[in-house]
Design a protein around this motif. Structure first.
Motif, mmCIF file in Angstrom:
data_model
loop_
_atom_site.group_PDB
_atom_site.id
_atom_site.type_symbol
_atom_site.label_atom_id
_atom_site.label_comp_id
_atom_site.label_asym_id
_atom_site.label_seq_id
_atom_site.Cartn_x
_atom_site.Cartn_y
_atom_site.Cartn_z
ATOM 1 N N LYS A 64 2.275 -6.069 4.219
ATOM 2 C CA LYS A 64 2.462 -5.243 5.498
ATOM 3 C C LYS A 64 2.394 -3.629 5.565
ATOM 4 C CE LYS A 64 2.214 -9.281 7.921
ATOM 5 N NZ LYS A 64 1.003 -9.317 8.585
ATOM 6 N N ASP A 65 1.749 -3.046 6.672
ATOM 7 C CA ASP A 65 1.821 -1.706 6.635
ATOM 8 C C ASP A 65 3.257 -1.105 6.600
ATOM 9 O OD1 ASP A 65 1.712 0.932 8.278
ATOM 10 O OD2 ASP A 65 -0.222 0.636 6.988
ATOM 11 N N PRO A 66 3.639 0.042 5.771
ATOM 12 C CA PRO A 66 5.203 0.455 5.923
ATOM 13 C C PRO A 66 5.482 1.032 7.378
ATOM 14 C CG PRO A 66 3.663 1.636 4.535
ATOM 15 C CD PRO A 66 2.868 0.570 4.931
ATOM 16 N N TRP A 67 4.474 1.389 8.020
ATOM 17 C CA TRP A 67 4.725 2.430 9.241
ATOM 18 C C TRP A 67 4.446 1.490 10.614
ATOM 19 C CZ3 TRP A 67 6.753 5.764 6.639
ATOM 20 C CH2 TRP A 67 6.503 6.225 5.496
ATOM 21 N N VAL A 68 3.577 0.534 10.543
ATOM 22 C CA VAL A 68 3.233 -0.431 11.651
ATOM 23 C C VAL A 68 3.472 -1.941 10.944
ATOM 24 C CG1 VAL A 68 1.685 -1.284 13.294
ATOM 25 C CG2 VAL A 68 1.721 1.080 12.713
ATOM 26 N N VAL A 196 9.290 9.956 9.234
ATOM 27 C CA VAL A 196 9.717 10.379 7.945
ATOM 28 C C VAL A 196 10.236 11.976 8.037
ATOM 29 C CG1 VAL A 196 8.151 9.159 6.511
ATOM 30 C CG2 VAL A 196 7.447 11.353 7.063
ATOM 31 N N PHE A 197 9.505 12.738 9.214
ATOM 32 C CA PHE A 197 9.892 13.998 9.515
ATOM 33 C C PHE A 197 11.313 14.276 9.932
ATOM 34 C CE2 PHE A 197 5.112 15.663 10.003
ATOM 35 C CZ PHE A 197 5.094 15.987 8.718
ATOM 36 N N PRO A 198 11.927 13.271 11.055
ATOM 37 C CA PRO A 198 13.402 13.281 11.400
ATOM 38 C C PRO A 198 14.290 13.277 10.413
ATOM 39 C CG PRO A 198 11.791 11.990 12.882
ATOM 40 C CD PRO A 198 11.078 12.088 11.721
ATOM 41 N N ASP A 199 14.061 12.362 9.421
ATOM 42 C CA ASP A 199 15.027 12.386 8.325
ATOM 43 C C ASP A 199 14.558 12.917 6.908
ATOM 44 O OD1 ASP A 199 13.306 10.404 7.500
ATOM 45 O OD2 ASP A 199 14.578 8.703 7.636
ATOM 46 N N ARG A 204 9.063 8.289 0.853
ATOM 47 C CA ARG A 204 8.503 6.891 1.414
ATOM 48 C C ARG A 204 7.086 7.013 1.429
ATOM 49 N NH1 ARG A 204 11.019 5.904 7.186
ATOM 50 N NH2 ARG A 204 9.637 3.949 6.627
ATOM 51 N N VAL A 205 6.457 8.192 1.737
ATOM 52 C CA VAL A 205 5.172 8.289 1.665
ATOM 53 C C VAL A 205 4.489 8.165 0.161
ATOM 54 C CG1 VAL A 205 3.048 9.774 2.285
ATOM 55 C CG2 VAL A 205 5.107 9.715 3.719
ATOM 56 N N SER A 206 5.191 9.052 -0.638
ATOM 57 C CA SER A 206 4.654 8.789 -2.059
ATOM 58 C C SER A 206 4.659 7.313 -2.748
ATOM 59 C CB SER A 206 4.945 9.928 -3.049
ATOM 60 O OG SER A 206 6.181 9.936 -2.923
ATOM 61 N N ASP A 207 5.935 6.891 -2.351
ATOM 62 C CA ASP A 207 6.238 5.463 -2.989
ATOM 63 C C ASP A 207 5.200 4.401 -2.252
ATOM 64 O OD1 ASP A 207 8.032 6.760 -4.360
ATOM 65 O OD2 ASP A 207 9.819 5.970 -2.847
ATOM 66 N N GLY A 208 4.933 4.745 -1.125
ATOM 67 C CA GLY A 208 4.113 3.608 -0.377
ATOM 68 C C GLY A 208 2.746 3.753 -1.194
ATOM 69 N N ARG A 209 2.182 5.086 -1.164
ATOM 70 C CA ARG A 209 0.987 5.417 -1.986
ATOM 71 C C ARG A 209 0.921 4.603 -3.505
ATOM 72 N NH1 ARG A 209 -1.497 10.984 0.381
ATOM 73 N NH2 ARG A 209 -1.074 10.734 2.766
ATOM 74 N N ALA A 210 2.162 4.794 -4.057
ATOM 75 C CA ALA A 210 2.084 4.230 -5.464
ATOM 76 C C ALA A 210 2.028 2.504 -5.343
ATOM 77 C CB ALA A 210 3.365 4.483 -6.084
ATOM 78 N N ARG A 211 1.858 2.054 -4.154
ATOM 79 C CA ARG A 211 1.705 0.660 -4.178
ATOM 80 C C ARG A 211 0.286 0.502 -3.530
ATOM 81 N NH1 ARG A 211 7.192 0.763 -2.516
ATOM 82 N NH2 ARG A 211 6.742 1.050 -0.415
ATOM 83 N N ASP A 212 -0.344 1.425 -2.954
ATOM 84 C CA ASP A 212 -1.822 1.412 -2.382
ATOM 85 C C ASP A 212 -2.647 1.442 -3.509
ATOM 86 O OD1 ASP A 212 -0.830 1.403 0.149
ATOM 87 O OD2 ASP A 212 -1.377 3.562 0.573
ATOM 88 N N VAL A 213 -2.299 2.370 -4.703
ATOM 89 C CA VAL A 213 -3.416 2.936 -5.536
ATOM 90 C C VAL A 213 -3.605 1.338 -6.511
ATOM 91 C CG1 VAL A 213 -4.050 4.163 -7.438
ATOM 92 C CG2 VAL A 213 -3.334 5.073 -5.380
ATOM 93 N N PRO A 214 -2.566 0.782 -7.080
ATOM 94 C CA PRO A 214 -2.729 -0.377 -7.718
ATOM 95 C C PRO A 214 -3.769 -1.371 -7.066
ATOM 96 C CG PRO A 214 -0.687 0.178 -8.096
ATOM 97 C CD PRO A 214 -1.078 1.185 -6.783
ATOM 98 N N PHE A 215 -3.585 -1.687 -5.758
ATOM 99 C CA PHE A 215 -4.263 -2.435 -5.038
ATOM 100 C C PHE A 215 -5.709 -2.008 -4.944
ATOM 101 C CE2 PHE A 215 -6.359 -3.684 -1.065
ATOM 102 C CZ PHE A 215 -6.327 -4.994 -0.980
ATOM 103 N N VAL A 216 -6.096 -0.657 -4.906
ATOM 104 C CA VAL A 216 -7.486 -0.198 -4.772
ATOM 105 C C VAL A 216 -8.057 -0.473 -6.173
ATOM 106 C CG1 VAL A 216 -8.684 2.004 -5.032
ATOM 107 C CG2 VAL A 216 -6.913 1.580 -3.228
ATOM 108 N N LEU A 217 -7.241 -0.206 -7.319
ATOM 109 C CA LEU A 217 -7.797 -0.411 -8.808
ATOM 110 C C LEU A 217 -8.226 -1.978 -8.867
ATOM 111 C CD1 LEU A 217 -5.236 1.628 -10.821
ATOM 112 C CD2 LEU A 217 -7.641 2.333 -9.787
#
Length: 284
Positions: A64-68, A196-199, A204-217
């Motif tokens: 699932k999308d981490p933001w939606v 992510v800006f308020p807190d 969380r963004v870079s950690d999420g992208r580290a899960r995106d890229v293996p899927f891309v590969l």
């Protein structure tokens, strides 16, 4: 892999990555009439090869999308590759709706250039271009943009790398840019910004992208690849680079996926959390 790091660092140092207004330069050599529209052009690639470009939409139905959280995770890729010259048709920079979202978030920049002018920025890649035959396969480099920036902001770097003999996958991560046009006419805005800006939880963004890229590969180099030209990729030689939060994502991805064994962190703070990362500074 040291060669990939050197090439990435050298190319990035010669290109401005912060987006329209700095990334592009006036195309005309002669002064234009005052009433004429601004014509922007990306730096011409410095390599020996023509450049082709494809677009690939990926959906991870297992995540699932981490933001939606009601949506599956979606990614939109621009894939650049060495191509045969004079094949295909000129590739657009971005859509007007995307340029409008970008300029709205860039304040006074919108006073000097219009969304239509930004969208019409001249690129040097061609869609539908025929791949360039080679004796072997090409290394793959994944590019991840800065937070709120679209993948188009890395076009100049992607084109230059492809002209030097690399396959380049520039990734738009859903809900992390000012506005990216996804299939179905959906302009996905920065839902991540609201969280992510308020807190100050940008990790969380870079950690999420580290899960995106293996899927891309997986989808580019796995047994049933999603891209029609995946046969061009040498899956044993994979690197990643990113601008700002994309640089932090490159570091995080290297720590998470051993397939990525070369990386460049452009303009993002290094972190002890990602000890395998190689970093360099570049203009922002």
């Amino acid at each position: 892999m040291k060669k990939i790091i050197r090439v990435l660092a050298a190319v990035a140092a010669g290109l401005v990555l912060a987006g329209p207004g700095t990334l592009a330069t006036p195309a005309a050599a002669q002064p234009a009439p005052a009433e004429a529209a601004t014509r922007l052009e990306l730096p011409r690639p410095t390599g020996a090869f023509a450049v082709g470009r494809d677009t690939l939409h990926l959906v991870d139905h297992e995540r699932k999308d981490p933001w939606v959280p009601t949506a599956d995770r979606e990614l939109l890729l621009s894939l650049y590759y060495p191509a045969l010259a004079r094949t295909g048709s000129p590739a657009p920079y971005m859509e007007v709706t995307e340029a409008k979202a970008l300029l709205t978030d860039r304040g006074q920049l919108g006073d000097h250039v219009t969304p239509e002018e930004v969208a019409a920025t001249r690129t040097h890649a061609r869609t539908g271009a025929l791949p360039r035959p080679a004796a072997g396969r090409y290394p793959l480099i994944v590019l991840s943009p800065g937070f709120t920036m679209p993948r188009a902001s890395l076009t100049g770097l992607a084109e230059d790398l492809a002209s030097r003999g690399y396959i380049v996958a520039a990734v738009d991560h859903a809900y992390e840019s000012d506005g990216t046009l996804f299939p179905g006419g959906r302009v996905l805005t920065c839902k991540a910004c609201e969280q992510v800006f308020p807190d100050r939880s940008l990790h969380r963004v870079s950690d999420g992208r580290a899960r995106d890229v293996p899927f891309v590969l997986d989808r580019l180099t796995g047994p049933r690849p999603a891209w029609r030209h995946s046969w061009l990729i040498d899956s044993r030689r994979i690197g990643m680079a990113g601008h700002s939060i994309g640089g932090a994502a490159a570091s995080a991805t290297m720590a998470a996926d051993p397939r990525v064994d070369a990386g460049v962190n452009m303009d993002a703070p290094s972190s002890r959390r990602y000890p395998r990362a190689a970093s360099t500074d570049a203009p922002s």
